[in-house]
Design a protein around this motif. Structure first.
Motif, PDB file in Angstrom:
ATOM      1  N   PHE A 250      26.028 104.620 -17.198  1.00 41.42           N
ATOM      2  CA  PHE A 250      27.444 104.476 -16.874  1.00 41.42           C
ATOM      3  C   PHE A 250      27.924 105.637 -16.019  1.00 41.42           C
ATOM      4  CE2 PHE A 250      31.933 105.415 -18.005  1.00 41.42           C
ATOM      5  CZ  PHE A 250      32.503 104.293 -17.432  1.00 41.42           C
TER       6      PHE A 250
ATOM      7  N   LYS B  48      31.259 107.578 -14.563  1.00 46.22           N
ATOM      8  CA  LYS B  48      32.675 107.730 -14.887  1.00 46.22           C
ATOM      9  C   LYS B  48      33.560 107.386 -13.690  1.00 46.22           C
ATOM     10  CE  LYS B  48      32.015 111.263 -18.456  1.00 46.22           C
ATOM     11  NZ  LYS B  48      32.348 112.638 -18.899  1.00 46.22           N
ATOM     12  N   PRO B  49      34.767 106.901 -13.954  1.00 46.14           N
ATOM     13  CA  PRO B  49      35.671 106.482 -12.873  1.00 46.14           C
ATOM     14  C   PRO B  49      35.917 107.557 -11.820  1.00 46.14           C
ATOM     15  CG  PRO B  49      36.498 105.701 -14.976  1.00 46.14           C
ATOM     16  CD  PRO B  49      35.330 106.589 -15.292  1.00 46.14           C
TER      17      PRO B  49
ATOM     18  N   VAL C 110      33.092 107.534  -9.595  1.00 45.98           N
ATOM     19  CA  VAL C 110      33.102 106.287  -8.823  1.00 45.98           C
ATOM     20  C   VAL C 110      33.992 106.444  -7.595  1.00 45.98           C
ATOM     21  CG1 VAL C 110      33.883 103.887  -8.811  1.00 45.98           C
ATOM     22  CG2 VAL C 110      32.559 104.758 -10.747  1.00 45.98           C
TER      23      VAL C 110
ATOM     24  N   MET D 169      32.800  98.013  -8.686  1.00 46.62           N
ATOM     25  CA  MET D 169      32.149  97.897  -9.985  1.00 46.62           C
ATOM     26  C   MET D 169      30.651  98.140  -9.897  1.00 46.62           C
ATOM     27  SD  MET D 169      34.329  97.378 -12.396  1.00 46.62           S
ATOM     28  CE  MET D 169      33.452  96.609 -13.750  1.00 46.62           C
TER      29      MET D 169
ATOM     30  N   THR E 276      29.718 101.588 -10.855  1.00 46.17           N
ATOM     31  CA  THR E 276      29.958 102.071 -12.216  1.00 46.17           C
ATOM     32  C   THR E 276      28.682 102.198 -13.032  1.00 46.17           C
ATOM     33  OG1 THR E 276      30.327  99.839 -13.094  1.00 46.17           O
ATOM     34  CG2 THR E 276      32.252 101.019 -12.232  1.00 46.17           C
ATOM     35  N   SER E 277      27.537 101.821 -12.442  1.00 46.46           N
ATOM     36  CA  SER E 277      26.256 101.911 -13.137  1.00 46.46           C
ATOM     37  C   SER E 277      25.200 102.423 -12.173  1.00 46.46           C
ATOM     38  CB  SER E 277      25.844 100.542 -13.684  1.00 46.46           C
ATOM     39  OG  SER E 277      24.546 100.602 -14.260  1.00 46.46           O
TER      40      SER E 277
ATOM     41  N   LYS F  33      24.501  97.252 -12.464  1.00 41.54           N
ATOM     42  CA  LYS F  33      25.247  96.947 -11.240  1.00 41.54           C
ATOM     43  C   LYS F  33      25.491  95.448 -11.109  1.00 41.54           C
ATOM     44  CE  LYS F  33      23.556 100.850  -8.426  1.00 41.54           C
ATOM     45  NZ  LYS F  33      24.867 101.385  -7.992  1.00 41.54           N
TER      46      LYS F  33
ATOM     47  N   ALA G  73      28.088  94.237 -13.690  1.00 38.52           N
ATOM     48  CA  ALA G  73      29.421  94.771 -13.400  1.00 38.52           C
ATOM     49  C   ALA G  73      30.063  94.080 -12.201  1.00 38.52           C
ATOM     50  CB  ALA G  73      29.341  96.276 -13.160  1.00 38.52           C
TER      51      ALA G  73
END
Length: 273
Positions: A3, A5-6, A9, A176, A179-180, A186, A189
């Motif tokens: 994961f 983090k925003p 990202v 999205m 985010t991975s 991926k 998401a």
């Protein structure tokens, strides 16, 4: 952990936008043409699945496959670039001229790729015994053009709004994927927002570059003016608004890295609260 983090990202969004803004015209055309073909494949896959199962939700579940190919192969998708490159401009890692150049060449590449696939699909299936998918293409193309034209100014408002709602999600699909750090993460998401967009029949500029010309090839009662004035232009503008403002700018505004001021850094070093 896979994961991301925003905050990271958003940093990755800025970096990706800068990389895209600096690509050569050759790369932009090749990558965007391939994207146009892959999205067109997804449209005919979704329509075929819908006709075979008589369930539209199955088609929507399958449609994101083309989007996954585009993202994992590092290709160019205009609707994703509407969200990413403006952030690089804000961070002074790309210029407005570079952004507009990217958008223009990618638009052209998508158009070439979608028209090429539409022509090949026409050659392959215009004599097919089962015309159900072809009928669906024609019906969809007419609904996306003369269907809006019949409503006058209200039709333009509807198509523009549907385009905003569309790229709020499609651009989010590109985000999205960041985010991975794992391929599986991926895919899952990015699959979600693309499925949501397609299932609800929103308006996507690149998808329409295939559906409407293909409909014309198969005999839809649509002129070039119908295509561009009642769909392609307002949809592209709506996609810009949805991707740039509601996806890119919104996430940037709330998750961008907070830079500490010099006084804050001095206080932290001295241990002062």
């Amino acid at each position: 952990m896979s994961f991301v983090k925003p905050e990271q990202v958003v940093e990755n969004m800025v970096h990706a936008g800068a990389v895209k803004a600096n690509l050569s015209v050759k790369d932009l055309l090749i990558r965007s043409a391939l994207s146009g073909v892959f999205l067109s494949y997804s449209v005919t896959l979704a329509m075929t699945a819908t006709e075979q199962t008589e369930t539209g939700i199955i088609g929507a579940l399958l449609f994101p496959a083309g989007f996954v190919l585009i993202i994992l192969l590092g290709l160019e998708l205009l609707t994703g670039n509407f969200a990413l490159i403006p952030l690089s401009v804000i961070e002074k890692k790309a210029s407005v001229q570079q952004m507009l150049s990217n958008w223009s060449w990618v638009f052209i590449g998508h158009l070439l790729g979608c028209l090429f696939y539409a022509f090949l699909y026409y050659v392959s299936f215009h004599h097919a015994a089962d015309q159900s998918v072809i009928e669906q293409i024609v019906k969809t193309a007419e609904a996306k053009t003369i269907g809006y034209a019949a409503l006058g100014p209200s039709g333009l408002a509807i198509v523009f709004t549907k385009a905003i709602l569309c790229n709020w999600l499609v651009a989010l699909g590109a985000v999205m994927a960041m985010t991975s750090s794992s391929v599986g993460g991926k895919i899952i998401a990015m699959w979600l927002p693309i499925f949501i967009f397609f299932a609800q029949g929103f308006e996507h500029a690149v998808v329409n570059m295939f559906v409407i010309p293909a409909g014309i090839f198969f005999g839809a009662n649509i002129s070039l003016a119908d295509w561009w004035l009642w769909n392609q232009i307002p949809v592209t503008l709506g996609n810009i608004v949805g991707g740039c403002l509601f996806t890119g700018m919104a996430l940037y505004a709330t998750h961008k890295s907070k830079r500490k001021s010099p006084s804050t850094v001095m206080l932290a070093k001295s241990g002062t609260k």
